[in-house]
Design an enzyme around this catalytic site. Structure first.
Site, PDB file in Angstrom:
ATOM      1  N   ARG A 109       0.846  -1.200   0.000  1.00 47.82           N
ATOM      2  CA  ARG A 109       0.000   0.000   0.000  1.00 47.82           C
ATOM      3  C   ARG A 109       0.882   1.252   0.000  1.00 47.82           C
ATOM      4  O   ARG A 109       0.597   2.233  -0.688  1.00 47.82           O
ATOM      5  CB  ARG A 109      -0.910  -0.009   1.233  1.00 47.82           C
ATOM      6  CG  ARG A 109      -1.738   1.254   1.355  1.00 47.82           C
ATOM      7  CD  ARG A 109      -2.717   1.211   2.521  1.00 47.82           C
ATOM      8  NE  ARG A 109      -3.476   2.453   2.595  1.00 47.82           N
ATOM      9  CZ  ARG A 109      -4.474   2.671   3.435  1.00 47.82           C
ATOM     10  NH1 ARG A 109      -4.833   1.737   4.282  1.00 47.82           N
ATOM     11  NH2 ARG A 109      -5.116   3.828   3.441  1.00 47.82           N
ATOM     12  N   ASN A 169     -10.567  -4.510  -0.669  1.00 47.82           N
ATOM     13  CA  ASN A 169     -10.461  -3.423  -1.633  1.00 47.82           C
ATOM     14  C   ASN A 169      -9.493  -3.774  -2.759  1.00 47.82           C
ATOM     15  O   ASN A 169      -8.770  -4.747  -2.646  1.00 47.82           O
ATOM     16  CB  ASN A 169      -9.986  -2.162  -0.902  1.00 47.82           C
ATOM     17  CG  ASN A 169     -11.152  -1.304  -0.459  1.00 47.82           C
ATOM     18  OD1 ASN A 169     -12.129  -1.160  -1.183  1.00 47.82           O
ATOM     19  ND2 ASN A 169     -11.043  -0.724   0.723  1.00 47.82           N
ATOM     20  N   CYS A 208     -19.099  -1.828   1.016  1.00 48.63           N
ATOM     21  CA  CYS A 208     -18.234  -0.735   1.459  1.00 48.63           C
ATOM     22  C   CYS A 208     -18.877  -0.071   2.670  1.00 48.63           C
ATOM     23  O   CYS A 208     -20.086   0.104   2.722  1.00 48.63           O
ATOM     24  CB  CYS A 208     -18.103   0.280   0.341  1.00 48.63           C
ATOM     25  SG  CYS A 208     -17.217   1.768   0.831  1.00 48.63           S
ATOM     26  N   ASP A 209     -18.016   0.312   3.622  1.00 40.15           N
ATOM     27  CA  ASP A 209     -18.556   0.936   4.829  1.00 40.15           C
ATOM     28  C   ASP A 209     -18.554   2.460   4.759  1.00 40.15           C
ATOM     29  O   ASP A 209     -18.981   3.121   5.691  1.00 40.15           O
ATOM     30  CB  ASP A 209     -17.771   0.482   6.059  1.00 40.15           C
ATOM     31  CG  ASP A 209     -16.322   0.930   6.003  1.00 40.15           C
ATOM     32  OD1 ASP A 209     -15.940   1.643   5.059  1.00 40.15           O
ATOM     33  OD2 ASP A 209     -15.571   0.568   6.918  1.00 40.15           O
ATOM     34  N   HIS A 240     -16.985   4.205  -3.833  1.00 43.10           N
ATOM     35  CA  HIS A 240     -16.169   5.384  -3.502  1.00 43.10           C
ATOM     36  C   HIS A 240     -16.390   6.504  -4.518  1.00 43.10           C
ATOM     37  O   HIS A 240     -15.480   7.306  -4.772  1.00 43.10           O
ATOM     38  CB  HIS A 240     -14.670   5.025  -3.414  1.00 43.10           C
ATOM     39  CG  HIS A 240     -14.353   4.166  -2.221  1.00 43.10           C
ATOM     40  ND1 HIS A 240     -13.106   3.653  -1.970  1.00 43.10           N
ATOM     41  CD2 HIS A 240     -15.132   3.730  -1.204  1.00 43.10           C
ATOM     42  CE1 HIS A 240     -13.119   2.944  -0.859  1.00 43.10           C
ATOM     43  NE2 HIS A 240     -14.353   2.968  -0.375  1.00 43.10           N
ATOM     44  N   TYR A 269     -14.846  10.341  -1.005  1.00 45.29           N
ATOM     45  CA  TYR A 269     -13.690  10.006  -1.842  1.00 45.29           C
ATOM     46  C   TYR A 269     -13.748  10.647  -3.224  1.00 45.29           C
ATOM     47  O   TYR A 269     -12.772  10.587  -3.975  1.00 45.29           O
ATOM     48  CB  TYR A 269     -13.525   8.478  -1.963  1.00 45.29           C
ATOM     49  CG  TYR A 269     -12.744   7.844  -0.820  1.00 45.29           C
ATOM     50  CD1 TYR A 269     -12.570   8.500   0.391  1.00 45.29           C
ATOM     51  CD2 TYR A 269     -12.164   6.591  -0.949  1.00 45.29           C
ATOM     52  CE1 TYR A 269     -11.865   7.921   1.434  1.00 45.29           C
ATOM     53  CE2 TYR A 269     -11.448   5.999   0.084  1.00 45.29           C
ATOM     54  CZ  TYR A 269     -11.314   6.668   1.277  1.00 45.29           C
ATOM     55  OH  TYR A 269     -10.598   6.081   2.311  1.00 45.29           O
TER      56      TYR A 269
HETATM   57  P1  NAD Z   1      -4.400  -5.767   6.976  1.00 48.02           P
HETATM   58  O1  NAD Z   1      -3.178  -5.797   6.132  1.00 48.02           O
HETATM   59  O2  NAD Z   1      -4.291  -5.460   8.414  1.00 48.02           O
HETATM   60  O3  NAD Z   1      -5.131  -7.183   6.852  1.00 48.02           O
HETATM   61  C1  NAD Z   1      -5.221  -7.917   5.701  1.00 48.02           C
HETATM   62  C2  NAD Z   1      -4.867  -9.383   5.958  1.00 48.02           C
HETATM   63  O4  NAD Z   1      -5.042 -10.085   4.723  1.00 48.02           O
HETATM   64  C3  NAD Z   1      -3.412  -9.606   6.392  1.00 48.02           C
HETATM   65  O5  NAD Z   1      -3.380 -10.320   7.593  1.00 48.02           O
HETATM   66  C4  NAD Z   1      -2.817 -10.406   5.240  1.00 48.02           C
HETATM   67  O6  NAD Z   1      -1.862 -11.340   5.653  1.00 48.02           O
HETATM   68  C5  NAD Z   1      -4.040 -11.081   4.665  1.00 48.02           C
HETATM   69  N1  NAD Z   1      -3.881 -11.526   3.280  1.00 48.02           N
HETATM   70  C6  NAD Z   1      -3.265 -10.886   2.267  1.00 48.02           C
HETATM   71  N2  NAD Z   1      -3.360 -11.598   1.137  1.00 48.02           N
HETATM   72  C7  NAD Z   1      -4.054 -12.731   1.440  1.00 48.02           C
HETATM   73  C8  NAD Z   1      -4.469 -13.856   0.680  1.00 48.02           C
HETATM   74  N3  NAD Z   1      -4.204 -13.934  -0.629  1.00 48.02           N
HETATM   75  N4  NAD Z   1      -5.155 -14.816   1.305  1.00 48.02           N
HETATM   76  C9  NAD Z   1      -5.429 -14.726   2.621  1.00 48.02           C
HETATM   77  N5  NAD Z   1      -5.070 -13.678   3.395  1.00 48.02           N
HETATM   78  C10 NAD Z   1      -4.391 -12.689   2.800  1.00 48.02           C
HETATM   79  O7  NAD Z   1      -5.399  -4.744   6.248  1.00 48.02           O
HETATM   80  P2  NAD Z   1      -6.590  -3.871   6.839  1.00 48.02           P
HETATM   81  O8  NAD Z   1      -6.178  -2.460   6.843  1.00 48.02           O
HETATM   82  O9  NAD Z   1      -7.106  -4.465   8.076  1.00 48.02           O
HETATM   83  O10 NAD Z   1      -7.671  -4.015   5.684  1.00 48.02           O
HETATM   84  C11 NAD Z   1      -8.150  -5.260   5.256  1.00 48.02           C
HETATM   85  C12 NAD Z   1      -8.943  -5.103   4.008  1.00 48.02           C
HETATM   86  O11 NAD Z   1     -10.215  -4.537   4.274  1.00 48.02           O
HETATM   87  C13 NAD Z   1      -8.306  -4.193   2.960  1.00 48.02           C
HETATM   88  O12 NAD Z   1      -8.540  -4.708   1.675  1.00 48.02           O
HETATM   89  C14 NAD Z   1      -9.049  -2.911   3.148  1.00 48.02           C
HETATM   90  O13 NAD Z   1      -8.984  -2.072   2.037  1.00 48.02           O
HETATM   91  C15 NAD Z   1     -10.423  -3.455   3.373  1.00 48.02           C
HETATM   92  N6  NAD Z   1     -11.411  -2.538   3.906  1.00 48.02           N
HETATM   93  C16 NAD Z   1     -12.477  -2.301   3.125  1.00 48.02           C
HETATM   94  C17 NAD Z   1     -13.453  -1.454   3.530  1.00 48.02           C
HETATM   95  C18 NAD Z   1     -14.581  -1.185   2.601  1.00 48.02           C
HETATM   96  O14 NAD Z   1     -15.263  -0.211   2.739  1.00 48.02           O
HETATM   97  N7  NAD Z   1     -14.804  -2.034   1.588  1.00 48.02           N
HETATM   98  C19 NAD Z   1     -13.371  -0.837   4.769  1.00 48.02           C
HETATM   99  C20 NAD Z   1     -12.269  -1.103   5.567  1.00 48.02           C
HETATM  100  C21 NAD Z   1     -11.299  -1.968   5.124  1.00 48.02           C
HETATM  101  C1  G6P Z   2     -13.143   3.756   4.287  1.00 48.62           C
HETATM  102  C2  G6P Z   2     -13.325   3.091   2.958  1.00 48.62           C
HETATM  103  C3  G6P Z   2     -12.571   1.823   2.895  1.00 48.62           C
HETATM  104  C4  G6P Z   2     -11.154   1.999   3.333  1.00 48.62           C
HETATM  105  C5  G6P Z   2     -11.223   2.469   4.751  1.00 48.62           C
HETATM  106  C6  G6P Z   2      -9.949   2.455   5.524  1.00 48.62           C
HETATM  107  O1  G6P Z   2     -13.919   3.151   5.265  1.00 48.62           O
HETATM  108  O2  G6P Z   2     -14.654   2.831   2.674  1.00 48.62           O
HETATM  109  O3  G6P Z   2     -12.703   1.283   1.634  1.00 48.62           O
HETATM  110  O4  G6P Z   2     -10.448   0.805   3.235  1.00 48.62           O
HETATM  111  O5  G6P Z   2     -11.800   3.725   4.721  1.00 48.62           O
HETATM  112  O6  G6P Z   2      -9.044   3.365   5.115  1.00 48.62           O
HETATM  113  P1  G6P Z   2      -7.730   3.528   5.977  1.00 48.62           P
HETATM  114  O7  G6P Z   2      -6.982   4.567   5.223  1.00 48.62           O
HETATM  115  O8  G6P Z   2      -8.155   3.953   7.335  1.00 48.62           O
HETATM  116  O9  G6P Z   2      -7.055   2.180   5.978  1.00 48.62           O
HETATM  117 MN    MN Z   3     -14.878   1.369   0.969  1.00 47.28          MN
END
Ligand code: NAD
Ligand code: G6P
Ligand code: MN
Length: 447
Positions: A95, A149, A171-172, A202, A270
Site C-alpha cells: 500500500r 479493496n 463498502c462501509d 467510492h 472520496y
Molecule cells: P491488513 O493488512 O491489516 O489485513 C489484511 C490481511 O489479509 C493480512 O493479515 C494479510 O496477511 C491477509 N492476506 C493478504 N493476502 C491474502 C491472501 N491472498 N489470502 C489470505 N489472506 C491474505 O489490512 P486492513 O487495513 O485491516 O484491511 C483489510 C482489508 O479490508 C483491505 O482490503 C481494506 O482495504 C479493506 N477494507 C475495506 C473497507 C470497505 O469499505 N470495503 C473498509 C475497511 C477496510
Molecule cells: C473507508 C473506505 C474503505 C477503506 C477504509 C480504511 O472506510 O470505505 O474502503 O479501506 O476507509 O481506510 P484507511 O486509510 O483507514 O485504511
Molecule cells: Mn470502501
C-alpha cells in the site's frame, strides 16, 4: 422461532479490522447466533497474534463458540455459512508503494482511487478469486461478504470472471457518512434515515434522505455540509469523541467543496480524489502517506492490544471495540441468513437500476436483501455531470480487469490514462512502469 446457528469464516484473519468484527458478532449473538468462528490468512504469524487474543475473548464471553485459526484452505473453508473477507494482498508494505510511487510524479496515490487503487486492484483480483474458488469447493452453499479493496475493481472482476458466485461486495464508507449525517441531524441512529443513492464504489451521491415518516432531511444536512462538510457539530466544538486522525478530518471537511459542485445531491467523500486531485497531491507528504499513518496508529494499536491480552491471558479489560465497518457486515449476513429484507447499499450489477447507465457496470445502490441475495431498487436516470464522471471511471475499472485477464500492458496503460486523477498518457506510462517493478510477483506478467 429459534434462529439457525451460523458458522463464520473471517478471511484475512490477521486484518486490523478482525477484532472489531468479532466484538460486533459477540454483541449480536441474540439476533445472529453463532456456533463456530474460523480465521483464514496466508500469513500465519500475523494472524496468530489476532487469533490468540480472540481465542481468549471467546473463552471468556462465548465459550460455546468453537474457534480455530488456520492457513489451510480446506480446514478453513469446510462447513461454513458465511465468509467475511477482508484481505489486503501485499499488505501495508505494498500500500505504501501504491501511495508513494504516483507522488513521485506529483500524482496523488491512494488505497482505492487512481493509480494506487489500480495497482492494488491488480494484486487483489487474484487473491479474492482464489477465496471464491475455495468457498465453492469446500462450502458451495456459503455466501462471501467481501470488503477486500479496491471494492470497485474486485466487484467488476467477480462479475466478469465468476458470474455465478455467491459473493456480495460492500463498502462501509456510505455507512460511515450516514452515521455523521445522523449526528448532524441529532438523530439517534443512521437507521432512522431511508436513503436513495447511486454511483460506483467510492464514487457516489445521495439524492434523497428521509425520516421514517417521510420527512425530507436533505435540506438540513445540505445546510451543514455547505459550511462544514461532514465534520460533525461535536467535532466542530472540539468535544472529545472518537480519535479521528487528521487525514480523515481533512477528508470530511473537504466534502464541502465537493458538495458545491452539485448542491442537488450529497457526495461521497472520496470524490475529492477525482475532483481535486492536485489539491490532494499538494498536501500529501511523499515521505509519510496514509499507509504510514495506519501502520503507526491502527496497526500498532490493534496488534499491541492483542499481544497484551495474550500475555496477561485475560480480555476482561480489553480495549477492542466494534465499529461501523463491522456492524454493516452483520446486518448483511442476517439479511441473508434470516431473510430480513433489510435495505442496504451494495455494489451490484446495474442491470437497468440506473436507467441511463451501462447495464454491465458494477454500481453502488440501495438493495433489499433476503435469503436469495440482493434485489436492486431503481434509481432512475442520473444527471449528465454524474453520468459523465461515472462513465470515465467505470471505463478505468473495466480496463483494469481486462488488463489483468489478458495480461495486457496496453490496457493497463489505457486504464491509467483514462483515470481522471492522472494528468496525461506520458505520466500514466511512467507511473505504470514503476508500479510494474514494485509489484513483481503480485501482478500477472504483462506484455
Ligand atoms: P491488513 O493488512 O491489516 O489485513 C489484511 C490481511 O489479509 C493480512 O493479515 C494479510 O496477511 C491477509 N492476506 C493478504 N493476502 C491474502 C491472501 N491472498 N489470502 C489470505 N489472506 C491474505 O489490512 P486492513 O487495513 O485491516 O484491511 C483489510 C482489508 O479490508 C483491505 O482490503 C481494506 O482495504 C479493506 N477494507 C475495506 C473497507 C470497505 O469499505 N470495503 C473498509 C475497511 C477496510
Ligand atoms: C473507508 C473506505 C474503505 C477503506 C477504509 C480504511 O472506510 O470505505 O474502503 O479501506 O476507509 O481506510 P484507511 O486509510 O483507514 O485504511
Ligand atoms: Mn470502501
Amino acid at each position: 422461532m429459534t434462529l439457525k446457528k451460523q458458522s463464520i469464516l473471517v478471511a484475512g484473519g490477521g486484518s486490523t479490522f478482525t477484532p472489531g468484527i468479532i466484538m460486533m458478532l459477540l454483541e449480536n449473538l441474540e439476533i445472529f447466533p453463532i456456533r463456530q468462528i474460523k480465521f483464514y490468512d496466508n500469513d500465519e504469524e500475523r494472524q496468530k497474534q489476532i487469533a490468540d487474543a480472540v481465542e481468549i475473548v471467546l473463552k471468556e464471553r462465548a465459550p460455546e463458540i468453537e474457534f480455530l485459526a488456520t492457513t489451510d484452505p480446506e480446514t478453513a473453508f469446510t462447513d461454513i455459512d458465511f465468509v467475511m473477507a477482508h484481505i489486503r494482498v501485499g499488505k501495508y508494505a505494498m500500500r505504501e508503494q501504491d501511495e508513494k510511487i504516483p507522488l513521485k510524479y506529483g500524482v496523488i496515490g491512494q488505497e482505492t482511487c487512481g493509480p494506487g487503487g489500480i495497482s492494488y486492484g491488480m494484486r487483489s483480483i487474484g487473491g479474492v478469486l482464489e477465496l471464491i474458488d475455495y468457498m465453492e469447493q469446500y462450502s458451495p452453499d456459503a455466501w462471501m461478504l467481501n470488503y477486500s479493496n479496491p471494492a470497485a475493481i474486485v466487484a467488476e472482476a467477480t462479475r466478469k470472471l465468476k458470474p455465478n458466485s455467491k459473493i456480495i461486495n460492500i463498502c462501509d464508507m456510505p455507512v460511515g457518512i450516514e452515521h455523521r449525517m445522523a449526528e448532524i441531524l441529532g438523530l439517534k441512529s443512521r437507521k432512522d434515515m431511508t436513503v436513495r443513492y447511486y454511483g460506483l464504489n467510492h464514487f457516489g451521491w445521495w439524492t434523497d434522505i428521509r425520516d421514517k415518516d417521510g420527512n425530507d432531511l436533505m435540506p438540513a444536512i445540505k445546510k451543514h455540509v455547505a459550511e462544514h462538510g461532514y465534520v460533525t457539530p461535536g467535532e466542530l466544538e472540539g468535544t472529545p469523541g472518537e480519535d479521528i486522525e487528521p487525514s480523515w478530518m481533512h477528508t470530511y471537511g473537504k466534502a464541502k467543496e465537493t458538495f458545491a459542485l452539485d448542491p442537488n445531491t450529497l457526495p461521497n467523500t472520496y470524490l475529492k480524489y477525482y475532483l481535486f486531485p492536485q489539491d490532494e497531491a499538494e498536501k500529501a507528504n511523499p515521505e509519510y502517506t496514509r499507509a504510514n499513518e495506519v501502520m503507526d496508529n491502527r496497526e500498532k494499536q490493534v496488534f499491541s492490544e492483542c499481544n497484551r491480552i495474550s500475555t496477561i491471558k485475560t480480555a476482561e479489560d480489553a480495549k477492542l471495540v466494534t465499529d461501523d465497518h463491522a456492524s454493516y457486515i452483520v446486518d448483511l449476513a442476517r439479511a441473508i441468513a434470516y431473510n430480513t429484507h433489510e435495505r442496504m447499499l451494495l455494489i451490484v450489477p446495474n442491470d437497468g437500476a440506473i436507467s441511463n447507465f451501462d447495464p454491465t457496470a458494477m454500481v453502488e445502490i440501495p438493495c433489499i436483501v433476503g435469503s436469495n441475495g440482493p434485489e436492486t431498487i431503481n434509481q432512475g436516470e442520473i444527471p449528465r455531470f454524474q453520468k459523465g464522471l461515472m462513465e470515465q471511471q467505470v471505463a478505468v475499472e473495466k480496463l483494469v480487469v481486462e488488463a489483468w485477464e489478458e495480461k495486457s500492458y496496453q490496457k493497463l496503460w489505457q486504464a491509467l490514462t483514462v483515470s481522471k486523477i492522472v494528468p496525461n498518457a506520458r505520466v500514466a506510462r511512467e507511473i505504470l512502469d514503476d508500479l510494474i517493478v514494485a509489484n513483481k510477483g503480485f501482478w500477472p506478467e504483462l506484455s
